[in-house]
Motif scaffolding. Structure first.
Motif, PDB file in Angstrom:
ATOM      1  N   THR A 145      -7.295  10.175  -7.539  1.00  0.00           N
ATOM      2  CA  THR A 145      -7.668   8.858  -8.063  1.00  0.00           C
ATOM      3  C   THR A 145      -8.660   8.965  -9.219  1.00  0.00           C
ATOM      4  O   THR A 145      -9.503   9.874  -9.248  1.00  0.00           O
ATOM      5  CB  THR A 145      -8.304   8.008  -6.944  1.00  0.00           C
ATOM      6  OG1 THR A 145      -8.770   6.780  -7.498  1.00  0.00           O
ATOM      7  CG2 THR A 145      -9.467   8.698  -6.257  1.00  0.00           C
ATOM      8  N   GLY A 147     -10.957   7.117  -9.354  1.00  0.00           N
ATOM      9  CA  GLY A 147     -12.221   6.793  -8.682  1.00  0.00           C
ATOM     10  C   GLY A 147     -13.088   8.011  -8.378  1.00  0.00           C
ATOM     11  O   GLY A 147     -14.261   7.844  -8.031  1.00  0.00           O
ATOM     12  N   TYR A 189     -13.129   5.843   1.016  1.00  0.00           N
ATOM     13  CA  TYR A 189     -11.803   6.321   0.598  1.00  0.00           C
ATOM     14  C   TYR A 189     -11.908   7.223  -0.638  1.00  0.00           C
ATOM     15  O   TYR A 189     -11.377   8.337  -0.663  1.00  0.00           O
ATOM     16  CB  TYR A 189     -10.856   5.133   0.303  1.00  0.00           C
ATOM     17  CG  TYR A 189      -9.808   5.511  -0.707  1.00  0.00           C
ATOM     18  CD1 TYR A 189      -8.778   6.379  -0.365  1.00  0.00           C
ATOM     19  CD2 TYR A 189      -9.876   5.075  -2.039  1.00  0.00           C
ATOM     20  CE1 TYR A 189      -7.845   6.789  -1.306  1.00  0.00           C
ATOM     21  CE2 TYR A 189      -8.963   5.475  -2.979  1.00  0.00           C
ATOM     22  CZ  TYR A 189      -7.943   6.334  -2.614  1.00  0.00           C
ATOM     23  OH  TYR A 189      -7.043   6.750  -3.546  1.00  0.00           O
ATOM     24  N   GLN A 216      -5.143   9.217 -10.603  1.00  0.00           N
ATOM     25  CA  GLN A 216      -4.364   8.033 -10.964  1.00  0.00           C
ATOM     26  C   GLN A 216      -5.222   6.776 -11.070  1.00  0.00           C
ATOM     27  O   GLN A 216      -6.168   6.578 -10.313  1.00  0.00           O
ATOM     28  CB  GLN A 216      -3.260   7.818  -9.925  1.00  0.00           C
ATOM     29  CG  GLN A 216      -2.379   6.609 -10.240  1.00  0.00           C
ATOM     30  CD  GLN A 216      -1.097   6.611  -9.449  1.00  0.00           C
ATOM     31  OE1 GLN A 216      -0.044   6.965  -9.952  1.00  0.00           O
ATOM     32  NE2 GLN A 216      -1.196   6.211  -8.208  1.00  0.00           N
ATOM     33  N   GLY A 217      -4.848   5.915 -11.995  1.00  0.00           N
ATOM     34  CA  GLY A 217      -5.496   4.612 -12.125  1.00  0.00           C
ATOM     35  C   GLY A 217      -4.896   3.615 -11.135  1.00  0.00           C
ATOM     36  O   GLY A 217      -4.074   3.972 -10.285  1.00  0.00           O
ATOM     37  N   VAL A 262     -11.914 -13.223  -8.766  1.00  0.00           N
ATOM     38  CA  VAL A 262     -12.681 -12.243  -9.551  1.00  0.00           C
ATOM     39  C   VAL A 262     -13.985 -11.931  -8.812  1.00  0.00           C
ATOM     40  O   VAL A 262     -14.735 -12.841  -8.460  1.00  0.00           O
ATOM     41  CB  VAL A 262     -12.978 -12.799 -10.958  1.00  0.00           C
ATOM     42  CG1 VAL A 262     -13.914 -11.864 -11.715  1.00  0.00           C
ATOM     43  CG2 VAL A 262     -11.684 -13.005 -11.728  1.00  0.00           C
ATOM     44  N   HIS A 263     -14.252 -10.654  -8.575  1.00  0.00           N
ATOM     45  CA  HIS A 263     -15.502 -10.237  -7.930  1.00  0.00           C
ATOM     46  C   HIS A 263     -16.621 -10.179  -8.962  1.00  0.00           C
ATOM     47  O   HIS A 263     -16.521  -9.416  -9.932  1.00  0.00           O
ATOM     48  CB  HIS A 263     -15.361  -8.852  -7.299  1.00  0.00           C
ATOM     49  CG  HIS A 263     -14.373  -8.780  -6.182  1.00  0.00           C
ATOM     50  ND1 HIS A 263     -13.869  -7.599  -5.693  1.00  0.00           N
ATOM     51  CD2 HIS A 263     -13.805  -9.763  -5.432  1.00  0.00           C
ATOM     52  CE1 HIS A 263     -13.036  -7.846  -4.699  1.00  0.00           C
ATOM     53  NE2 HIS A 263     -12.968  -9.151  -4.530  1.00  0.00           N
ATOM     54  N   GLN A 268     -16.104  -5.324 -14.503  1.00  0.00           N
ATOM     55  CA  GLN A 268     -15.705  -3.963 -14.133  1.00  0.00           C
ATOM     56  C   GLN A 268     -14.491  -3.555 -14.977  1.00  0.00           C
ATOM     57  O   GLN A 268     -13.470  -4.245 -14.960  1.00  0.00           O
ATOM     58  CB  GLN A 268     -15.303  -3.892 -12.647  1.00  0.00           C
ATOM     59  CG  GLN A 268     -16.278  -4.485 -11.648  1.00  0.00           C
ATOM     60  CD  GLN A 268     -16.021  -5.960 -11.363  1.00  0.00           C
ATOM     61  OE1 GLN A 268     -15.724  -6.745 -12.253  1.00  0.00           O
ATOM     62  NE2 GLN A 268     -16.151  -6.359 -10.113  1.00  0.00           N
ATOM     63  N   ARG A 270     -11.474  -0.913 -15.494  1.00  0.00           N
ATOM     64  CA  ARG A 270     -10.742   0.059 -14.686  1.00  0.00           C
ATOM     65  C   ARG A 270      -9.517   0.573 -15.450  1.00  0.00           C
ATOM     66  O   ARG A 270      -9.062  -0.052 -16.400  1.00  0.00           O
ATOM     67  CB  ARG A 270     -10.264  -0.582 -13.368  1.00  0.00           C
ATOM     68  CG  ARG A 270     -11.398  -1.007 -12.416  1.00  0.00           C
ATOM     69  CD  ARG A 270     -12.105   0.211 -11.827  1.00  0.00           C
ATOM     70  NE  ARG A 270     -13.165  -0.148 -10.896  1.00  0.00           N
ATOM     71  CZ  ARG A 270     -14.443  -0.338 -11.229  1.00  0.00           C
ATOM     72  NH1 ARG A 270     -14.829  -0.224 -12.488  1.00  0.00           N
ATOM     73  NH2 ARG A 270     -15.334  -0.636 -10.302  1.00  0.00           N
ATOM     74  N   VAL A 308     -11.707  -6.481 -15.517  1.00  0.00           N
ATOM     75  CA  VAL A 308     -11.122  -7.372 -14.509  1.00  0.00           C
ATOM     76  C   VAL A 308     -11.049  -8.815 -15.008  1.00  0.00           C
ATOM     77  O   VAL A 308     -10.037  -9.495 -14.848  1.00  0.00           O
ATOM     78  CB  VAL A 308     -11.918  -7.261 -13.183  1.00  0.00           C
ATOM     79  CG1 VAL A 308     -11.556  -8.371 -12.224  1.00  0.00           C
ATOM     80  CG2 VAL A 308     -11.679  -5.893 -12.538  1.00  0.00           C
ATOM     81  N   GLU A 332     -20.847  -1.954  -6.609  1.00  0.00           N
ATOM     82  CA  GLU A 332     -20.324  -1.303  -7.824  1.00  0.00           C
ATOM     83  C   GLU A 332     -21.047  -1.907  -9.019  1.00  0.00           C
ATOM     84  O   GLU A 332     -21.609  -3.002  -8.924  1.00  0.00           O
ATOM     85  CB  GLU A 332     -18.801  -1.512  -7.940  1.00  0.00           C
ATOM     86  CG  GLU A 332     -18.377  -2.975  -8.011  1.00  0.00           C
ATOM     87  CD  GLU A 332     -16.859  -3.186  -7.987  1.00  0.00           C
ATOM     88  OE1 GLU A 332     -16.097  -2.218  -7.949  1.00  0.00           O
ATOM     89  OE2 GLU A 332     -16.450  -4.361  -8.016  1.00  0.00           O
TER      90      GLU A 332
HETATM   91  N1  UPG Z   1     -11.333  -6.788  -7.673  1.00  0.00           N
HETATM   92  C1  UPG Z   1     -11.538  -8.122  -7.974  1.00  0.00           C
HETATM   93  N2  UPG Z   1     -10.828  -9.045  -7.259  1.00  0.00           N
HETATM   94  C2  UPG Z   1      -9.914  -8.721  -6.306  1.00  0.00           C
HETATM   95  C3  UPG Z   1      -9.686  -7.343  -6.022  1.00  0.00           C
HETATM   96  C4  UPG Z   1     -10.422  -6.398  -6.720  1.00  0.00           C
HETATM   97  O1  UPG Z   1     -12.344  -8.491  -8.821  1.00  0.00           O
HETATM   98  O2  UPG Z   1      -9.313  -9.628  -5.712  1.00  0.00           O
HETATM   99  C5  UPG Z   1     -12.082  -5.744  -8.416  1.00  0.00           C
HETATM  100  C6  UPG Z   1     -12.832  -4.761  -7.520  1.00  0.00           C
HETATM  101  O3  UPG Z   1     -14.116  -5.255  -7.179  1.00  0.00           O
HETATM  102  C7  UPG Z   1     -12.853  -3.517  -8.407  1.00  0.00           C
HETATM  103  C8  UPG Z   1     -11.560  -3.612  -9.203  1.00  0.00           C
HETATM  104  O4  UPG Z   1     -11.138  -4.956  -9.100  1.00  0.00           O
HETATM  105  O5  UPG Z   1     -13.920  -3.604  -9.313  1.00  0.00           O
HETATM  106  C9  UPG Z   1     -10.457  -2.702  -8.717  1.00  0.00           C
HETATM  107  O6  UPG Z   1     -10.155  -2.923  -7.353  1.00  0.00           O
HETATM  108  P1  UPG Z   1      -8.739  -2.456  -6.712  1.00  0.00           P
HETATM  109  O7  UPG Z   1      -7.621  -2.972  -7.557  1.00  0.00           O
HETATM  110  O8  UPG Z   1      -8.734  -2.816  -5.276  1.00  0.00           O
HETATM  111  O9  UPG Z   1      -8.755  -0.851  -6.948  1.00  0.00           O
HETATM  112  P2  UPG Z   1      -9.486   0.364  -6.212  1.00  0.00           P
HETATM  113  O10 UPG Z   1     -10.327  -0.068  -5.072  1.00  0.00           O
HETATM  114  O11 UPG Z   1     -10.131   1.177  -7.277  1.00  0.00           O
HETATM  115  O12 UPG Z   1      -8.293   1.203  -5.567  1.00  0.00           O
HETATM  116  C10 UPG Z   1      -6.971   1.251  -6.094  1.00  0.00           C
HETATM  117  C11 UPG Z   1      -6.060   1.868  -5.017  1.00  0.00           C
HETATM  118  C12 UPG Z   1      -6.498   3.297  -4.756  1.00  0.00           C
HETATM  119  C13 UPG Z   1      -6.494   4.093  -6.048  1.00  0.00           C
HETATM  120  C14 UPG Z   1      -7.320   3.386  -7.121  1.00  0.00           C
HETATM  121  C15 UPG Z   1      -7.069   4.078  -8.446  1.00  0.00           C
HETATM  122  O13 UPG Z   1      -6.103   1.092  -3.818  1.00  0.00           O
HETATM  123  O14 UPG Z   1      -5.621   3.918  -3.823  1.00  0.00           O
HETATM  124  O15 UPG Z   1      -7.022   5.368  -5.829  1.00  0.00           O
HETATM  125  O16 UPG Z   1      -6.909   2.017  -7.260  1.00  0.00           O
HETATM  126  O17 UPG Z   1      -8.040   3.815  -9.373  1.00  0.00           O
END
Ligand code: UPG
Length: 397
Positions: A145, A147, A189, A216-217, A262-263, A268, A270, A308, A332
């Motif tokens: 990841t 991450g 995780y 991976q992203g 949106v959190h 953030q 990504r 995001v 975060e």
């Molecule tokens: N977020 C929001 N609103 C939501 C869900 C998430 O703002 O409803 C934000 C969250 O706080 C974070 C970002 O979006 O800042 C990304 O969250 P998410 O899409 O859940 O990604 P990750 O938790 O980083 O995990 C995913 C996969 C994981 C993989 C990773 C790759 O679940 O398996 O390793 O993406 O970067």
């Protein structure tokens, strides 16, 4: 090649298995079906209606004429069974997805933390241990990841796995070295994927195992060329607060008239990749293994970076959805910049699908089509990263 896909029933595992089978490889799926059990535990289901793995492989045979074999094996818990399978089949390559992959799920409770650590670390170690014990020179491709890096770039692009550093010796000379990019996980995780990296580093050095780690992203999208061939080959699509990834969640929220979650400020940034590109990258990685004795090969498996809130605004503009600015259940950075190097796959010929071209069809073809299957009560993200955050999230009006 004969390829074992560990975790081949999951969100990336299933389309990867079909893609590799379609390319003429002999594909074996090894899976304990834990993802289906977790759906039952959480009381949720994939947005898209999914058949059993046996039914999926039957339809694939009918549509393509190709056979994918399924083996019900728990790699993390049944080392001897797994090793016996490897000894009998001696695959040329192993693609390893057999890990619990949701950050919010891993933070739900002490039990979920324990499960994620023991499942993920044991699965990875069992694969490595068995390869050595059996003198099996299979190329191991692991889904890691982005991450592992954390998301706090210091104005420099994140390189592919290794960082060149200069260390000053006591004699005042500078010694140059390449080290694993410092791990900075943001959840239990993600931490397991950092531990995986050390296991890989050790086994490549000590036993000469050939390993590729794909950082991976966040995956978006649902279907690939192969999963689109028949309604019963459809991929899973998670929208719930634990397993749904951010962009797919926004798409389904828009489709059901739920304000986009949106959190925090949504600042953030990504890394993202479409599911179709994800499976292509795995094939490219399989074609380009490291040599025996070479260090672990790392690719950044991502194609775009987005903030995001920009994604929420894009989806809102496209669909008329409203945006809800929610307290962040995660610990975060509220805002970050992110620049990532991804030359590895571009050099191997990857032509990425961009958000701009694929997003609309995803909303119309998948999110709206299956919106009737959504349980709105499972949309909120409720896993808080710390006890203090849990209190804040609860008391926020
Ligand atoms: N977020 C929001 N609103 C939501 C869900 C998430 O703002 O409803 C934000 C969250 O706080 C974070 C970002 O979006 O800042 C990304 O969250 P998410 O899409 O859940 O990604 P990750 O938790 O980083 O995990 C995913 C996969 C994981 C993989 C990773 C790759 O679940 O398996 O390793 O993406 O970067």
């Amino acid at each position: 090649m004969k390829i074992a896909v560990l975790g081949g029933d999951g969100f990336v595992g299933w389309p990867t298995s079909l893609h590799l089978s379609d390319r003429g490889h002999e594909v074996h799926i090894l899976d304990n079906l834990s993802r289906r059990w977790i759906d039952t535990e959480l009381g949720v289901q994939s947005l898209t209606p999914m058949d059993s793995i046996q039914e999926r492989t039957r339809i694939w045979k009918q549509e393509s004429g190709r056979t994918i074999r399924f083996h019900l094996i728990d790699v993390a818990r049944d080392y001897e069974v797994f090793k016996a399978w490897l000894a009998e089949h001696r695959p040329d390559a192993i693609v390893h997805f057999a890990e619990q992959r949701a950050a919010p799920y891993s933070m739900k409770s002490a039990r979920h933390k324990n499960y994620t650590v023991s499942n993920n670390v044991n699965a990875t170690h069992h694969v490595l241990n068995a390869l050595v014990e059996l003198d099996l020179d299979a190329h191991l491709v692991h889904l890691g990841t982005m991450g592992v890096y954390g998301y706090s770039t210091v104005g420099a692009a994140i390189p592919e796995g290794y960082l060149p550093v200069g260390i000053e010796t006591m004699a005042g000379e500078t010694v140059r070295q390449e080290i694993l990019y410092p791990a900075n996980p943001g959840s239990i995780y993600h931490m397991t994927k950092c531990l995986d990296q050390l296991l890989f580093q050790f086994y490549a050095k000590n036993d000469g195992l050939r390993i590729t780690d794909l950082h991976q992203g966040i995956v978006w999208g649902t279907n690939t060329d192969q999963t689109s061939r028949h309604v019963q080959l459809i991929n899973r699509f998670d929208y719930d607060g634990d397993y749904g990834t951010v962009l797919n969640r926004f798409l389904i929220q828009a489709a059901i008239g739920y304000p986009l979650t949106v959190h925090g400020t949504g600042g953030q940034t990504r890394a993202f990749i479409h599911i179709q590109d994800s499976v292509r990258c795995i094939e490219l990685a399989l074609k380009s293994p490291p040599q025996r004795g070479e260090r672990v090969k790392v690719f950044n498996q991502m194609t775009e970076t987005h903030r995001v809130r920009d994604l929420a605004e894009l989806v809102a503009k496209m669909t008329g959805a409203k945006i809800a600015w929610l307290p962040n259940p995660r610990k975060e950075a509220p805002e970050n910049d992110l620049v990532v190097t991804n030359d590895g796959f571009l050099d191997l010929g990857l032509e990425p699908i961009t958000l701009a071209e694929g997003l609309l069809s995803e909303v119309v073809d998948v999110a709206r089509k299956y919106a009737y299957r959504v349980d709105r009560s499972r949309v909120p993200a409720v896993s808080a990263w710390t006890k203090e955050i849990a209190k804040e999230v609860e008391t926020d009006p």
